[in-house]
Scaffold this active site. Structure first.
Site, PDB file in Angstrom:
ATOM      1  N   HIS A 149       0.872  -1.182   0.000  1.00 35.90           N
ATOM      2  CA  HIS A 149       0.000   0.000   0.000  1.00 35.90           C
ATOM      3  C   HIS A 149       0.910   1.233   0.000  1.00 35.90           C
ATOM      4  O   HIS A 149       1.052   1.931   1.000  1.00 35.90           O
ATOM      5  CB  HIS A 149      -0.916  -0.042   1.220  1.00 35.90           C
ATOM      6  CG  HIS A 149      -2.109   0.865   1.122  1.00 35.90           C
ATOM      7  ND1 HIS A 149      -3.398   0.437   1.294  1.00 35.90           N
ATOM      8  CD2 HIS A 149      -2.213   2.201   0.878  1.00 35.90           C
ATOM      9  CE1 HIS A 149      -4.243   1.445   1.179  1.00 35.90           C
ATOM     10  NE2 HIS A 149      -3.537   2.532   0.919  1.00 35.90           N
ATOM     11  N   ASN A 155      -2.351  -2.340  -3.573  1.00 34.80           N
ATOM     12  CA  ASN A 155      -3.416  -1.345  -3.443  1.00 34.80           C
ATOM     13  C   ASN A 155      -3.321  -0.313  -4.561  1.00 34.80           C
ATOM     14  O   ASN A 155      -2.302   0.373  -4.703  1.00 34.80           O
ATOM     15  CB  ASN A 155      -3.309  -0.628  -2.090  1.00 34.80           C
ATOM     16  CG  ASN A 155      -4.425   0.387  -1.907  1.00 34.80           C
ATOM     17  OD1 ASN A 155      -5.591   0.012  -1.769  1.00 34.80           O
ATOM     18  ND2 ASN A 155      -4.091   1.672  -1.943  1.00 34.80           N
ATOM     19  N   GLU A 156      -4.374  -0.224  -5.329  1.00 38.37           N
ATOM     20  CA  GLU A 156      -4.545   0.820  -6.335  1.00 38.37           C
ATOM     21  C   GLU A 156      -3.353   1.019  -7.274  1.00 38.37           C
ATOM     22  O   GLU A 156      -2.756   2.096  -7.304  1.00 38.37           O
ATOM     23  CB  GLU A 156      -4.883   2.158  -5.653  1.00 38.37           C
ATOM     24  CG  GLU A 156      -6.146   2.104  -4.816  1.00 38.37           C
ATOM     25  CD  GLU A 156      -6.574   3.463  -4.267  1.00 38.37           C
ATOM     26  OE1 GLU A 156      -5.808   4.421  -4.381  1.00 38.37           O
ATOM     27  OE2 GLU A 156      -7.692   3.546  -3.743  1.00 38.37           O
ATOM     28  N   ASN A 203     -11.897   0.081  -4.346  1.00 42.07           N
ATOM     29  CA  ASN A 203     -11.926   1.272  -3.489  1.00 42.07           C
ATOM     30  C   ASN A 203     -12.818   2.272  -4.190  1.00 42.07           C
ATOM     31  O   ASN A 203     -12.502   2.739  -5.283  1.00 42.07           O
ATOM     32  CB  ASN A 203     -10.522   1.854  -3.307  1.00 42.07           C
ATOM     33  CG  ASN A 203      -9.654   0.954  -2.447  1.00 42.07           C
ATOM     34  OD1 ASN A 203     -10.136  -0.050  -1.912  1.00 42.07           O
ATOM     35  ND2 ASN A 203      -8.394   1.315  -2.299  1.00 42.07           N
ATOM     36  N   GLU A 251     -12.502  -0.174   0.164  1.00 40.98           N
ATOM     37  CA  GLU A 251     -12.483   1.169   0.773  1.00 40.98           C
ATOM     38  C   GLU A 251     -13.690   1.945   0.273  1.00 40.98           C
ATOM     39  O   GLU A 251     -14.052   1.852  -0.910  1.00 40.98           O
ATOM     40  CB  GLU A 251     -11.250   1.986   0.360  1.00 40.98           C
ATOM     41  CG  GLU A 251      -9.997   1.662   1.095  1.00 40.98           C
ATOM     42  CD  GLU A 251      -8.804   2.522   0.651  1.00 40.98           C
ATOM     43  OE1 GLU A 251      -8.997   3.727   0.353  1.00 40.98           O
ATOM     44  OE2 GLU A 251      -7.691   1.987   0.604  1.00 40.98           O
ATOM     45  N   LYS A 259      -7.327  16.170   7.235  1.00 35.78           N
ATOM     46  CA  LYS A 259      -8.411  15.465   6.553  1.00 35.78           C
ATOM     47  C   LYS A 259      -8.689  14.159   7.306  1.00 35.78           C
ATOM     48  O   LYS A 259      -7.836  13.288   7.377  1.00 35.78           O
ATOM     49  CB  LYS A 259      -7.988  15.168   5.114  1.00 35.78           C
ATOM     50  CG  LYS A 259      -9.113  14.656   4.243  1.00 35.78           C
ATOM     51  CD  LYS A 259      -8.603  14.430   2.821  1.00 35.78           C
ATOM     52  CE  LYS A 259      -9.747  14.201   1.862  1.00 35.78           C
ATOM     53  NZ  LYS A 259      -9.257  13.886   0.512  1.00 35.78           N
ATOM     54  N   TYR A 276     -10.978  10.691   8.233  1.00 35.40           N
ATOM     55  CA  TYR A 276     -11.859   9.673   7.662  1.00 35.40           C
ATOM     56  C   TYR A 276     -12.404   8.696   8.708  1.00 35.40           C
ATOM     57  O   TYR A 276     -13.251   7.873   8.407  1.00 35.40           O
ATOM     58  CB  TYR A 276     -11.097   8.821   6.642  1.00 35.40           C
ATOM     59  CG  TYR A 276     -10.926   9.421   5.267  1.00 35.40           C
ATOM     60  CD1 TYR A 276     -11.871   9.213   4.273  1.00 35.40           C
ATOM     61  CD2 TYR A 276      -9.789  10.162   4.939  1.00 35.40           C
ATOM     62  CE1 TYR A 276     -11.704   9.724   2.991  1.00 35.40           C
ATOM     63  CE2 TYR A 276      -9.609  10.680   3.661  1.00 35.40           C
ATOM     64  CZ  TYR A 276     -10.568  10.457   2.690  1.00 35.40           C
ATOM     65  OH  TYR A 276     -10.391  10.969   1.425  1.00 35.40           O
TER      66      TYR A 276
HETATM   67  C1  BGP Z   1      -7.149   5.719  -1.274  1.00 37.10           C
HETATM   68  C2  BGP Z   1      -5.990   5.089  -0.545  1.00 37.10           C
HETATM   69  C3  BGP Z   1      -6.055   5.201   0.933  1.00 37.10           C
HETATM   70  C4  BGP Z   1      -6.675   6.471   1.472  1.00 37.10           C
HETATM   71  C5  BGP Z   1      -7.870   6.956   0.675  1.00 37.10           C
HETATM   72  C6  BGP Z   1      -8.276   8.369   0.989  1.00 37.10           C
HETATM   73  O1  BGP Z   1      -6.747   6.078  -2.559  1.00 37.10           O
HETATM   74  O2  BGP Z   1      -5.897   3.712  -0.851  1.00 37.10           O
HETATM   75  O3  BGP Z   1      -4.777   4.947   1.438  1.00 37.10           O
HETATM   76  O4  BGP Z   1      -5.766   7.426   1.785  1.00 37.10           O
HETATM   77  O5  BGP Z   1      -7.641   6.882  -0.715  1.00 37.10           O
HETATM   78  O6  BGP Z   1      -7.467   9.264   0.295  1.00 37.10           O
HETATM   79  P1  BGP Z   1      -6.803  10.568   0.869  1.00 37.10           P
HETATM   80  O7  BGP Z   1      -6.257  10.227   2.214  1.00 37.10           O
HETATM   81  O8  BGP Z   1      -5.733  10.865  -0.091  1.00 37.10           O
HETATM   82  O9  BGP Z   1      -7.886  11.563   0.914  1.00 37.10           O
END
Ligand code: BGP
Length: 474
Positions: free
Chosen positions: A124, A168-169, A299, A379, A440, A442
Site C-alpha cells: 500500500h 493497493n490501487e 476502493n 475502501e 483530513k 476519515y
Molecule cells: C485511497 C488510498 C487510501 C486512502 C484513501 C483516501 O486512494 O488507498 O490509502 O488514503 O484513498 O485518500 P486521501 O487520504 O488521499 O484523501
C-alpha cells in the site's frame, strides 16, 4: 486449523473497516524497520506539501489491541490492513527482520482470537527506500523482488490469513507518483512512466498470485483497484473514442490483467496516442495469464466524468490543500479527453464529487463486463475537516448521511445479483491522509493527535454498528 470456506458459513457478508501500514502504524524506525520511500519523502523532500509525516500517525504499532477491541465493539467482523514491506525486509530484498514478522503475528493472532477476519494487502504505497533508489517500479527486477517478499508473507502468515490482496490501487498510485507528482518520487505529467508503472505493478501482482498458487495457500487473493467508472458528459461529441481512451487510462490496464488474465485489446493503439512505448518481455503474457485474481477489491469514492478535449495544453489539477485551494480534481490531455465538471453535484472541500450513486453503477458495470467477479468494497468513506465538542465527541452527520447512501446502493446491486461479499469503511480510526495530512479525517473513531492519541468513537461508529446489526437481523 482455519479454513477459507468457514468464513462464509458464519455470515454471508463481511463488514469491517480499513487502514494502511504507513498511515496508521507509526513506529517508523522501531524494531529494525527499514526506511520506506514515504519516510524519505516526508522527512526530506521539498515536495512534501503536507509538511507532516507518518512517524507516529495513530501509533497502531502500540495501540493495536485497543483498536481491535474497539472494532469488535462496533460489530465489525473483518479488518483490512497492509503489511509494511520494509518492516519485514528492511532493504526490500535479502535479510528478514524477525521482529517485523513478530509484530504482524501479534496483530493477526489478536484479530483471529476476537473472531475478526484479517484481509491483508501486501503493498500500500510504502516502497522500501533501497528499492526506490534502484529505480522503484521502473526497475524490471522489482516484480521478482515483490514476488519474493509476497512468498515470505504467504509462508509465514498463510496458515492464518485467508484474504489477501497483492497491491493497493496500481492505477491511482501510478497516477499520483507520475502524473500529479504529490507522491514520491514526484514525477509530473510523465505518461511513459505512468503506463510503465501500471504494467510493471500488474506483472508484480501476477507473479505474487503465482507464488500463492504454488504454495497452495487456503484462501483467496485479489488486487485492489480504485474505481474510475467512466461516465461521459452529455455534450461529448466523440463518445466512443473518449470512452475507450479514458477507460484504458483509468481502469483497463488493471482490470483486464487482474480479472481476465490478459492485456487490454486496445492497449497498443491507445499507447500510440500517448506516444508511449511500453517495455515488455516475451513471456509477460504467460505471467499475466497465470496471475488472474480470485476477487476484485474495489476502493470506491467517485467516478470519472469525462468529455472531449476542448483546448489548452495537457495539465493535471489536484487539490492537496482542501479549503485553502479552489482546485477541483481533474486532467486535460491534449487532443484526447478531459475531465468534465457537473455543477449539480456537491463537492467536498478537496474538490471531489460526492456522488454515492456511483457505487451502484460501478458494481453493475464491472459485474457485466468482467465475467461476474467476486468483489469486496475494500475502501469507501468520507474525508472531512472535523471539530469535536468539549468532550472530544464528533457528530459526523455528513459522513453518516453519505455512507448510508453508498451502502444502500451497494446492497441494491447485491440484491440484483452482483457478487459483492464484503465492505470495508475507510477508515477504522483517524490516520495520516496522503492528501492534507492530519487535517483530513476519515475515521469512525476520532484520534486526538494532540492529546496522547486518545481514541473516541464518533457518532458514525455507533451508526455503522447499528447498520451492521440491522443487516444481520434481516
Ligand atoms: C485511497 C488510498 C487510501 C486512502 C484513501 C483516501 O486512494 O488507498 O490509502 O488514503 O484513498 O485518500 P486521501 O487520504 O488521499 O484523501
Amino acid at each position: 486449523m482455519r479454513h477459507y470456506n468457514d468464513i462464509f458459513k458464519k455470515t454471508d457478508f463481511l463488514w469491517g473497516s480499513a487502514t494502511a501500514a504507513y498511515q496508521c502504524e507509526g513506529a517508523w524506525n522501531e524494531d529494525g524497520k527499514g526506511l520506506s520511500e514515504w519516510d524519505w519523502f516526508n522527512h526530506t523532500s521539498k515536495k512534501n506539501i503536507n509538511n507532516t509525516d507518518g512517524d507516529i500517525a495513530a501509533d497502531f504499532y502500540h495501540h493495536y489491541k485497543q483498536d481491535i477491541d474497539q472494532l469488535v465493539i462496533g460489530h465489525q467482523n473483518t479488518y483490512r490492513m497492509s503489511i509494511s514491506w520494509s518492516r519485514i525486509m528492511p532493504d526490500g530484498i535479502g535479510k528478514i527482520n524477525t521482529k517485523g514478522l513478530h509484530f504482524y503475528d501479534k496483530v493477526i493472532d489478536y484479530y483471529i482470537s476476537k473472531g475478526v477476519e484479517p484481509n491483508i494487502s501486501l503493498f500500500h504505497y510504502d516502497l522500501p527506500l533501497t528499492l526506490s533508489e534502484q529505480g522503484g517500479w521502473l526497475n524490471l527486477k522489482l516484480s521478482d523482488y515483490f514476488a519474493n517478499y509476497a512468498r515470505i508473507c504467504f509462508k509465514h502468515f498463510g496458515d492464518r490469513v485467508k484474504l489477501w490482496a497483492t497491491i493497493n490501487e496500481p492505477h491511482y498510485y501510478s497516477y499520483c507518483t507520475n502524473i500529479v507528482g504529490n507522491y514520491p518520487p514526484s514525477r509530473h505529467l510523465d505518461f511513459q512512466s505512468y503506463f510503465q508503472y501500471q504494467y510493471n505493478l500488474m506483472l508484480a501482482s501476477a507473479k505474487a498470485v503465482s507464488e500463492f498458487r504454488k504454495l497452495h495457500i487456503d484462501g483467496k487473493i485479489g488486487v485492489v483497484h480504485d474505481n474510475g467508472n467512466i461516465e461521459l458528459a452529455n455534450n461529448t461529441k466523440e463518445k466512443s473514442k473518449v470512452r475507450e481512451i479514458a477507460d484504458l487510462f483509468y481502469n483497463r490496464m488493471i482490470l483486464c490483467p487482474a480479472l481476465l488474465g490478459e492485456l487490454p485489446k486496445e492497449m497498443e493503439s491507445v499507447m500510440k496516442l500517448f506516444n508511449v512505448d511500453l517495455y515488455r518481455e516475451k513471456n509477460d503474457q504467460e505471467i499475466i495469464k497465470s496471475g488472474k485474481v480470485d476477487f476484485l477489491g474495489l476502493n470506491l469514492y467517485n467516478r470519472q466524468l469525462v468529455t472531449d478535449w476542448h483546448k489548452g495544453e495537457t495539465n493535471v489539477f489536484h487539490n492537496n490543500k482542501g479549503e485553502k485551494s479552489a482546485t477541483r480534481e481533474g486532467i486535460r490531455i491534449k487532443h484526447l479527453f478531459e475531465t468534465a465538471y457537473d455543477k449539480n453535484i456537491k463537492r467536498n472541500p478537496w474538490g471531489r464529487e460526492e456522488n454515492p450513486r456511483v457505487m451502484y453503477t460501478a458494481l453493475k458495470e464491472i459485474d457485466k463486463r468482467y465475467q461476474h467477479p467476486m468483489i469486496m468494497i475494500t475502501e469507501n468513506g468520507v474525508g472531512e475537516y472535523e471539530t469535536p465538542d468539549k468532550n472530544g465527541f464528533v457528530e459526523d452527520d455528513e459522513r453518516i448521511r453519505i455512507t448510508n447512501k453508498f451502502l444502500k446502493y451497494m446492497l441494491k446491486a447485491k440484491s440484483e445479483g452482483v457478487n459483492v461479499r464484503g465492505y470495508y469503511h475507510w477508515s477504522t480510526m483517524d490516520l495520516y491522509s496522503w492528501i492534507n495530512g492530519y487535517e483530513k479525517r476519515y475515521g469512525l473513531v476520532r484520534v486526538d493527535f494532540d492529546n496522547n492519541l486518545k481514541r473516541i468513537p464518533k457518532k458514525s461508529f455507533s451508526w455503522y454498528r447499528n447498520f451492521i446489526e440491522t443487516y444481520e437481523k434481516e
